[in-house]
Motif scaffolding. Structure first.
Motif, PDB file in Angstrom:
ATOM      1  N   THR A 152      -6.645   0.496   8.503  1.00 59.07           N
ATOM      2  CA  THR A 152      -7.354  -0.751   8.168  1.00 59.07           C
ATOM      3  C   THR A 152      -8.838  -0.592   8.478  1.00 59.07           C
ATOM      4  N   VAL A 174       0.837  -1.203   0.000  1.00 52.49           N
ATOM      5  CA  VAL A 174       0.000   0.000   0.000  1.00 52.49           C
ATOM      6  C   VAL A 174       0.874   1.255   0.000  1.00 52.49           C
ATOM      7  N   THR A 187      -7.248  -5.018  -0.748  1.00 54.78           N
ATOM      8  CA  THR A 187      -8.306  -5.764  -0.068  1.00 54.78           C
ATOM      9  C   THR A 187      -7.808  -7.158   0.264  1.00 54.78           C
ATOM     10  N   VAL A 211      -9.858  -3.972   4.352  1.00 53.76           N
ATOM     11  CA  VAL A 211      -9.295  -3.084   3.345  1.00 53.76           C
ATOM     12  C   VAL A 211      -8.194  -2.264   4.014  1.00 53.76           C
ATOM     13  N   ILE A 228      -0.909   4.101   7.221  1.00 52.68           N
ATOM     14  CA  ILE A 228      -2.028   3.338   6.661  1.00 52.68           C
ATOM     15  C   ILE A 228      -3.149   3.219   7.676  1.00 52.68           C
ATOM     16  N   LEU A 232      -5.775   0.905   3.524  1.00 51.40           N
ATOM     17  CA  LEU A 232      -5.736   2.114   2.717  1.00 51.40           C
ATOM     18  C   LEU A 232      -4.596   3.030   3.167  1.00 51.40           C
ATOM     19  N   ALA A 241      -7.864   7.403   3.643  1.00 53.92           N
ATOM     20  CA  ALA A 241      -8.783   6.972   4.708  1.00 53.92           C
ATOM     21  C   ALA A 241      -9.327   8.161   5.485  1.00 53.92           C
ATOM     22  N   LYS A 250      -2.184   2.821  -3.146  1.00 54.65           N
ATOM     23  CA  LYS A 250      -3.531   2.374  -3.505  1.00 54.65           C
ATOM     24  C   LYS A 250      -4.021   1.366  -2.457  1.00 54.65           C
ATOM     25  N   PRO A 251      -5.345   1.316  -2.226  1.00 53.59           N
ATOM     26  CA  PRO A 251      -5.885   0.368  -1.235  1.00 53.59           C
ATOM     27  C   PRO A 251      -5.665  -1.079  -1.663  1.00 53.59           C
TER      28      PRO A 251
END
Length: 275
Positions: free
Chosen positions: A250, A218, A226, A262, A248, A264, A269, A223-224
């Motif tokens: 979550t 990430v 999954t 996810v 980041i 991010l 976020a 970019k996110p």
């Protein structure tokens, strides 16, 4: 349980693919046909067959006793009655002696009510797990380790693959049953963890490594990412592994068995509410 959708030219080919995905025979899968497909005309307008497949599960009654059922004793053979002997000639009958007094009946002491409620939660959970293993015809021992917050039941025996299952599904199912049954009539509340062959620790180490790998991806791509659907325990491990990383965030999305994580970048976020 895992549920997947598979497309193929025919229903049989789709079922065969599902057996390969779950690595089990056809009898152990629950198959739902979504579309049978069609060949079309001269190859034009053809449609693939589509099915939904999932692994069959066992329905266990939590209210049933966990002791092995004893075989019923065979009824005793009927006693053959002999014909009565002819009565002898009448003779003077002497006066009968008085019959001795019958001894007093022994006093029956009933077990105190609510005995199960006073049994320690750890011991009750251990007994329930041993009963499940007996019903599975597994001669394994169970050891107990208790902390202020948790009770860890470790199954000792050579059969971890059968008990663990794919991504720990079998072990999670046994743990769920033990938790529900043990705390059903008990006031004490602790998390009961069922483990074998140190699977829980190995799984946690693997998820922590996976979380760090995704976090690095990430940060590089911005970019996110999954992560595939997980149970609540595994999702919690991912969240905790990355909670101190300021770069980041979550989040959990979806419902039920399809709930996913996810990961991010923090700058993205911050634009939406955190879950």
């Amino acid at each position: 349980m895992d549920t997947i959708e598979i497309e193929a030219k025919t229903i049989d080919e789709a079922i065969e693919k599902a057996c390969g995905e779950f690595n089990v025979s056809r009898e152990k899968l629950n198959i739902e046909i979504i579309s049978e497909g069609s060949a079309g005309f001269l190859g034009l307008g053809s449609k693939k067959a589509k099915i939904k497949a999932s692994r069959l599960s066992l329905d266990i009654d939590l209210d049933a006793p966990f002791e092995l059922l004893k075989e019923e004793a065979e009824p005793a053979p009927p006693v053959r009655e002999e014909p009565p002997a002819p009565a002898p000639a009448a003779a003077p009958v002497p006066a009968a002696a008085p019959a001795p007094a019958a001894p007093p009946a022994p006093e029956v002491t009933e077990a105190p009510a609510g005995k199960e409620e006073h049994e320690p939660l750890a011991q009750r959970a251990k007994s329930i797990l041993e009963g499940i293993l007996q019903r599975m015809y597994l001669d394994f021992t169970v050891s107990v380790e208790e902390t202020p917050d948790t009770i860890v039941l470790t199954i000792n025996g050579d059969g971890g693959g059968l008990l663990i299952g794919k991504r720990g599904q079998n072990l999670d199912a046994i743990q769920y049953i033990v938790n529900k049954a043990a705390t059903k009539i008990h006031d004490e509340r602790k998390l009961i963890i069922v483990d074998t062959e140190s699977y829980r620790q190995r799984r946690e180490d693997s998820l922590n490594a996976l979380a760090r790998e995704f976090a690095e991806k990430v940060r590089k791509t911005r970019k996110p990412v999954t992560v595939g659907h997980m149970n609540a325990h595994d999702r919690r491990i991912i969240h905790l592994a990355l909670q101190n990383d300021d770069t980041i965030v979550t989040k959990s999305r979806g419902e039920g068995e399809y709930r996913k994580i996810v990961i991010l970048p923090a700058r993205i976020a911050n634009r939406e509410p955190r879950t």
